[in-house]
Design a protein around this motif. Structure first.
Motif, PDB file in Angstrom:
ATOM      1  N   ALA A  86       5.992   6.007 -17.346  1.00  0.00           N
ATOM      2  CA  ALA A  86       5.101   6.248 -16.208  1.00  0.00           C
ATOM      3  C   ALA A  86       3.768   5.534 -16.390  1.00  0.00           C
ATOM      4  O   ALA A  86       3.181   5.029 -15.432  1.00  0.00           O
ATOM      5  N   ALA A  87       3.288   5.466 -17.624  1.00  0.00           N
ATOM      6  CA  ALA A  87       2.009   4.814 -17.891  1.00  0.00           C
ATOM      7  C   ALA A  87       2.046   3.318 -17.585  1.00  0.00           C
ATOM      8  O   ALA A  87       1.007   2.713 -17.313  1.00  0.00           O
ATOM      9  N   GLU A  88       3.234   2.720 -17.613  1.00  0.00           N
ATOM     10  CA  GLU A  88       3.381   1.287 -17.390  1.00  0.00           C
ATOM     11  C   GLU A  88       3.805   0.950 -15.962  1.00  0.00           C
ATOM     12  O   GLU A  88       4.073  -0.218 -15.655  1.00  0.00           O
ATOM     13  N   ALA A  89       3.835   1.941 -15.084  1.00  0.00           N
ATOM     14  CA  ALA A  89       4.511   1.777 -13.793  1.00  0.00           C
ATOM     15  C   ALA A  89       3.597   1.477 -12.617  1.00  0.00           C
ATOM     16  O   ALA A  89       4.032   1.567 -11.469  1.00  0.00           O
ATOM     17  N   LEU A  90       2.358   1.076 -12.866  1.00  0.00           N
ATOM     18  CA  LEU A  90       1.475   0.785 -11.736  1.00  0.00           C
ATOM     19  C   LEU A  90       1.952  -0.420 -10.923  1.00  0.00           C
ATOM     20  O   LEU A  90       2.022  -0.334  -9.683  1.00  0.00           O
ATOM     21  N   PRO A  91       2.282  -1.570 -11.524  1.00  0.00           N
ATOM     22  CA  PRO A  91       2.752  -2.690 -10.695  1.00  0.00           C
ATOM     23  C   PRO A  91       3.988  -2.325  -9.876  1.00  0.00           C
ATOM     24  O   PRO A  91       4.090  -2.678  -8.688  1.00  0.00           O
ATOM     25  N   GLY A  92       4.929  -1.614 -10.491  1.00  0.00           N
ATOM     26  CA  GLY A  92       6.118  -1.204  -9.761  1.00  0.00           C
ATOM     27  C   GLY A  92       5.803  -0.244  -8.633  1.00  0.00           C
ATOM     28  O   GLY A  92       6.415  -0.293  -7.553  1.00  0.00           O
ATOM     29  N   THR A  93       4.833   0.631  -8.868  1.00  0.00           N
ATOM     30  CA  THR A  93       4.418   1.564  -7.818  1.00  0.00           C
ATOM     31  C   THR A  93       3.854   0.813  -6.621  1.00  0.00           C
ATOM     32  O   THR A  93       4.176   1.126  -5.467  1.00  0.00           O
ATOM     33  N   GLU A 149      -5.578   0.506  -5.787  1.00  0.00           N
ATOM     34  CA  GLU A 149      -4.430  -0.396  -5.657  1.00  0.00           C
ATOM     35  C   GLU A 149      -3.632  -0.087  -4.393  1.00  0.00           C
ATOM     36  O   GLU A 149      -3.154  -0.988  -3.701  1.00  0.00           O
ATOM     37  N   ALA A 150      -3.500   1.199  -4.077  1.00  0.00           N
ATOM     38  CA  ALA A 150      -2.772   1.581  -2.858  1.00  0.00           C
ATOM     39  C   ALA A 150      -3.521   1.137  -1.608  1.00  0.00           C
ATOM     40  O   ALA A 150      -2.916   0.692  -0.627  1.00  0.00           O
ATOM     41  N   VAL A 151      -4.840   1.257  -1.629  1.00  0.00           N
ATOM     42  CA  VAL A 151      -5.643   0.832  -0.484  1.00  0.00           C
ATOM     43  C   VAL A 151      -5.493  -0.670  -0.260  1.00  0.00           C
ATOM     44  O   VAL A 151      -5.400  -1.130   0.884  1.00  0.00           O
ATOM     45  N   GLN A 152      -5.453  -1.444  -1.337  1.00  0.00           N
ATOM     46  CA  GLN A 152      -5.229  -2.884  -1.181  1.00  0.00           C
ATOM     47  C   GLN A 152      -3.893  -3.156  -0.511  1.00  0.00           C
ATOM     48  O   GLN A 152      -3.784  -4.025   0.378  1.00  0.00           O
ATOM     49  N   ALA A 153      -2.859  -2.423  -0.915  1.00  0.00           N
ATOM     50  CA  ALA A 153      -1.543  -2.607  -0.304  1.00  0.00           C
ATOM     51  C   ALA A 153      -1.586  -2.267   1.182  1.00  0.00           C
ATOM     52  O   ALA A 153      -1.061  -3.013   2.017  1.00  0.00           O
ATOM     53  N   VAL A 154      -2.220  -1.166   1.516  1.00  0.00           N
ATOM     54  CA  VAL A 154      -2.329  -0.760   2.924  1.00  0.00           C
ATOM     55  C   VAL A 154      -3.053  -1.827   3.733  1.00  0.00           C
ATOM     56  O   VAL A 154      -2.609  -2.210   4.833  1.00  0.00           O
ATOM     57  N   ARG A 155      -4.160  -2.317   3.220  1.00  0.00           N
ATOM     58  CA  ARG A 155      -4.957  -3.289   3.971  1.00  0.00           C
ATOM     59  C   ARG A 155      -4.222  -4.605   4.148  1.00  0.00           C
ATOM     60  O   ARG A 155      -4.279  -5.226   5.223  1.00  0.00           O
TER      61      ARG A 155
END
Length: 265
Positions: A219-226, A248-254
């Motif tokens: 889980a600690a390594e899963a930010l890019p995959g998320t 990171e999620a906001v960047q994806a949304v935008r």
């Protein structure tokens, strides 16, 4: 929706907020999430990871209510969601300033949940689950098409909710809850099919097993995959992302909204 875990045992260790008398940690994290662009802060005091310890309502309230009150006082304009499946906790949380109820059980673990949400007139996140956090990994066999089962589940729950006056509902397909990683990926691929119900869909994928297990990571390594799967969710119609990593999620949304203006929240 930024996740604030008021628990000592949530599956992603870095998301756990220290239990401090002055709530410095939760307030610091809440402020950072709001500055990063979170639309909602989601506070939870009961870990729902597979096999998590079952704690009492008293302990859940002890963890939740003081922190909730502190966040509400510090950020009066923020939208605050409370992640709980207990009606008694809902009543106390709304009294302390919660705006939204995020129920992982879809009303299956407390017979009073729907009536309580209806009486309090608060928006409600309706999630799909089978069993409990302690037993859900034993309930991954579906007799019929998994998306069809979810549509039927949501349809029946919505009838009951609307009869009790609950009108503001968000659907959460419950990725990882009584679903294998393969089933969760199928559900993500077919997420648009839930639009037949005419309600916004929340995608809670952040650092879950469906992200890191196929990659042989943690889980600690899963930010890019998320971020990758959050983007897929947005392209397939998700209107809200529940995440540990807000910026990171906001960047994806935008960026998705920039490329596909019709999908803008």
């Amino acid at each position: 929706m930024g996740i604030l875990n008021l628990t000592p045992d949530s599956f992603f260790a870095d998301s756990r907020v220290a239990d401090q008398a002055n709530h410095t940690d939760v307030l610091r994290r809440a402020e950072a999430m709001l500055k990063a662009g979170a639309a909602v802060l989601d506070l939870g005091a009961y870990s729902s990871r597979p096999g998590a310890e079952d704690i009492s309502a008293t302990e859940e309230q002890r963890r939740l209510l003081p922190a909730l009150a502190a966040v509400r006082e510090a950020f009066p304009e923020a939208l605050i969601s409370v992640d709980t499946f207990r009606a008694a906790v809902v009543a106390e949380a709304v009294a302390a300033g919660a705006d939204i109820i995020n129920d992982i059980s879809g009303g299956t673990l407390d017979a009073e949940m729907f009536a309580t949400v209806g009486r309090l007139r608060v928006p409600y996140v309706l999630m799909h689950i089978r069993g409990t956090p302690q037993t859900m990994t034993q309930h991954t066999e579906y007799a019929h098409d998994i998306v069809l089962e979810l549509v039927r589940y949501f349809r029946d729950k919505l009838v009951a909710l609307r009869a009790l006056g609950v009108v503001d509902v968000v659907l959460d397909p419950g990725f990882g809850f009584a679903k294998t990683p393969a089933q969760s990926h199928e559900l993500l691929r077919r997420l648009q099919e839930l639009q037949v119900l005419g309600l916004p869909v929340l995608a809670a994928l952040s650092r879950k097993g469906m992200v890191y297990k196929p990659l042989g990571l943690t889980a600690a390594e899963a930010l890019p995959g998320t971020v990758a799967l959050n983007t897929v969710a947005l392209l397939n119609g998700a209107r809200l992302l529940r995440v540990h990593d807000v910026a990171e999620a906001v960047q994806a949304v935008r960026l998705v909204s920039q490329t596909y203006p019709s999908l803008a929240p």
